[in-house]
Design an enzyme around this catalytic site. Sequence first.
Site, short mmCIF file in Angstrom:
data_model
loop_
_atom_site.label_atom_id
_atom_site.label_comp_id
_atom_site.label_asym_id
_atom_site.label_seq_id
_atom_site.Cartn_x
_atom_site.Cartn_y
_atom_site.Cartn_z
N ASP A 93 0.86 -1.17 0.00
CA ASP A 93 0.00 0.00 0.00
C ASP A 93 0.91 1.23 0.00
O ASP A 93 2.13 1.12 0.07
CB ASP A 93 -0.98 -0.02 1.18
CG ASP A 93 -0.28 0.00 2.53
OD1 ASP A 93 0.95 0.24 2.57
OD2 ASP A 93 -0.95 -0.22 3.54
N GLY A 95 0.93 3.65 2.22
CA GLY A 95 1.15 4.23 3.54
C GLY A 95 0.08 5.24 3.92
O GLY A 95 -0.05 5.62 5.08
N GLY A 96 -0.70 5.68 2.92
CA GLY A 96 -1.67 6.75 3.15
C GLY A 96 -2.71 6.40 4.20
O GLY A 96 -3.04 7.21 5.06
N PHE A 97 -3.23 5.17 4.13
CA PHE A 97 -4.32 4.80 5.04
C PHE A 97 -3.88 4.92 6.50
O PHE A 97 -4.58 5.51 7.32
CB PHE A 97 -4.79 3.37 4.74
CG PHE A 97 -5.95 2.94 5.59
CD1 PHE A 97 -7.23 3.38 5.32
CD2 PHE A 97 -5.74 2.11 6.69
CE1 PHE A 97 -8.30 3.00 6.12
CE2 PHE A 97 -6.81 1.72 7.50
CZ PHE A 97 -8.09 2.16 7.20
N ASP A 145 -3.18 8.23 -1.72
CA ASP A 145 -4.51 8.83 -1.84
C ASP A 145 -4.85 9.54 -0.53
O ASP A 145 -4.11 9.46 0.44
CB ASP A 145 -5.56 7.75 -2.17
CG ASP A 145 -5.62 6.67 -1.10
OD1 ASP A 145 -4.59 6.44 -0.43
OD2 ASP A 145 -6.68 6.05 -0.93
N GLY A 214 -11.12 3.70 1.06
CA GLY A 214 -11.99 4.53 1.90
C GLY A 214 -13.33 3.91 2.23
O GLY A 214 -14.25 4.60 2.63
N ASP A 264 -7.74 -7.36 0.59
CA ASP A 264 -6.80 -7.57 1.70
C ASP A 264 -7.55 -7.24 2.98
O ASP A 264 -8.50 -6.44 2.96
CB ASP A 264 -5.60 -6.63 1.59
CG ASP A 264 -5.92 -5.24 2.10
OD1 ASP A 264 -5.68 -4.97 3.30
OD2 ASP A 264 -6.44 -4.43 1.33
N CYS A 302 -13.19 -28.15 8.46
CA CYS A 302 -11.94 -27.61 7.91
C CYS A 302 -10.88 -28.70 7.82
O CYS A 302 -10.73 -29.51 8.72
CB CYS A 302 -11.44 -26.47 8.81
SG CYS A 302 -9.92 -25.70 8.23
N CYS A 304 -7.59 -27.97 7.37
CA CYS A 304 -6.26 -27.39 7.57
C CYS A 304 -5.47 -28.23 8.57
O CYS A 304 -6.03 -29.04 9.31
CB CYS A 304 -6.36 -25.93 8.02
SG CYS A 304 -6.54 -25.69 9.80
N CYS A 307 -6.66 -28.09 12.25
CA CYS A 307 -7.89 -28.85 12.53
C CYS A 307 -7.67 -30.36 12.43
O CYS A 307 -8.41 -31.13 13.03
CB CYS A 307 -9.01 -28.41 11.58
SG CYS A 307 -9.57 -26.72 11.94
N HIS A 333 -5.22 -21.46 11.06
CA HIS A 333 -6.59 -21.93 10.72
C HIS A 333 -7.39 -20.80 10.07
O HIS A 333 -8.06 -21.03 9.04
CB HIS A 333 -7.33 -22.46 11.94
CG HIS A 333 -8.81 -22.51 11.70
ND1 HIS A 333 -9.40 -23.54 10.98
CD2 HIS A 333 -9.79 -21.61 11.99
CE1 HIS A 333 -10.70 -23.26 10.87
NE2 HIS A 333 -10.96 -22.12 11.46
ZN ZN Z 1 -8.75 -25.40 10.25
#
Ligand code: ZN
Length: 366
Positions: A93, A95-97, A145, A214, A264, A302, A304, A307, A333
């Site tokens: 990004d 850096g503005g935000f 921005d 924004g 993001d 899940c 993963c 899990c 997870h």
């Molecule tokens: Zn999981």
Amino acid sequence: MTTVDITIEATDGDARVGHACTPSGHVVATPCFMPVGTRGAIRGLDADDLRALGVEMVLANTYHLMLKPGADVVEAAGGLHRFTGWNGPMLTDSGGFQVFSLRPKVDDDGVSFRSAYDGGTHRLTPEGAVRIQEQLGADIQMVLDVCPPLPSAASVVRSAVDRTAVWAARAKAVHRRSDQALFGIVQGGVDEALRVDSAERTVAIGFDGYAIGGLSVGERRDEMVPALRAAVGVLPADRVRYLMGVGDPVGLVEAVAAGVDLFDCVLPTRHGRHGTVLTDAGRLNLRNARFAADDRPLDPECSCRVCQRWSRAYLRHLLSVREPTGPRLVTVHNVAWTLRFVEAIRDAVRAGRLATFRQDTTAIWG
Ligand SMILES: [Zn+2]
């Protein structure tokens, strides 16, 4: 002029599924969710974790990296990919935000702010933000921005749109690195006419991709979605559309339905650190005493690696004794869950059943 090529393979209404290819040849499936590596790492995880999770692209925050360790240090280390060990696609990004959340001094030329690290005064200009992001060396960089808080007076939102457009043209004029794409950002708050105006001016300058900034800053969902749709309606179909800072399930589905390709958000990782678990049945607060002897995985649906191996009781214990492994594993997870959720959205678009998927998501998370 570099571009991020996007190939659309299926659509359902305004929603679209396909692949995006960065200037350096990295290909990611879209819609794509980027976890946020605030200070050069997704907190608690390393590049191998990301690869194992199937993360395709990550975001790094220019505000933090320009202050610590400094863009010069990252550049001397060979850029962010080499510095962090992550060789997949990366976006920084501007850096503005972060800077605008510090109530900085803004003038026509740029913005001055105090570092949260040492209190020193720093300055960002549209040209400076391009230069710093060239030093950081991500695949995609963002223009500086002006992001007003919401709600703001109409005159404040209007002047942010005007200044964002002038700054975007200045950023484009100094952008040089051919292996790095530059995205413009649409502002305009929740005012649909201002969103259209901002999008038209940004497209007129011409960028490799377009972000909608924004939003998701405190406004209601029924204010956000019309503003988002107004902006996306102006953006060219052959460029990536990126909604900044959105990663909650309803927000993701609604934005994909509006035609957004890239996201993001810190939510899955921030939730993970605080013991809030994302599951197919909704949110679960692992700190609750009722999980103290719960032998089930975080999410029975899940697959993963967390899990597959560890119980809610064990992970709750790690969190309650502040063992760093706890937040780390819940984060693994939550990122896995979010990636799987986005994959499910892509499947729904391909199958032409996004409307049903939206209803189901709102029923659980709305
Ligand atoms: Zn999981």
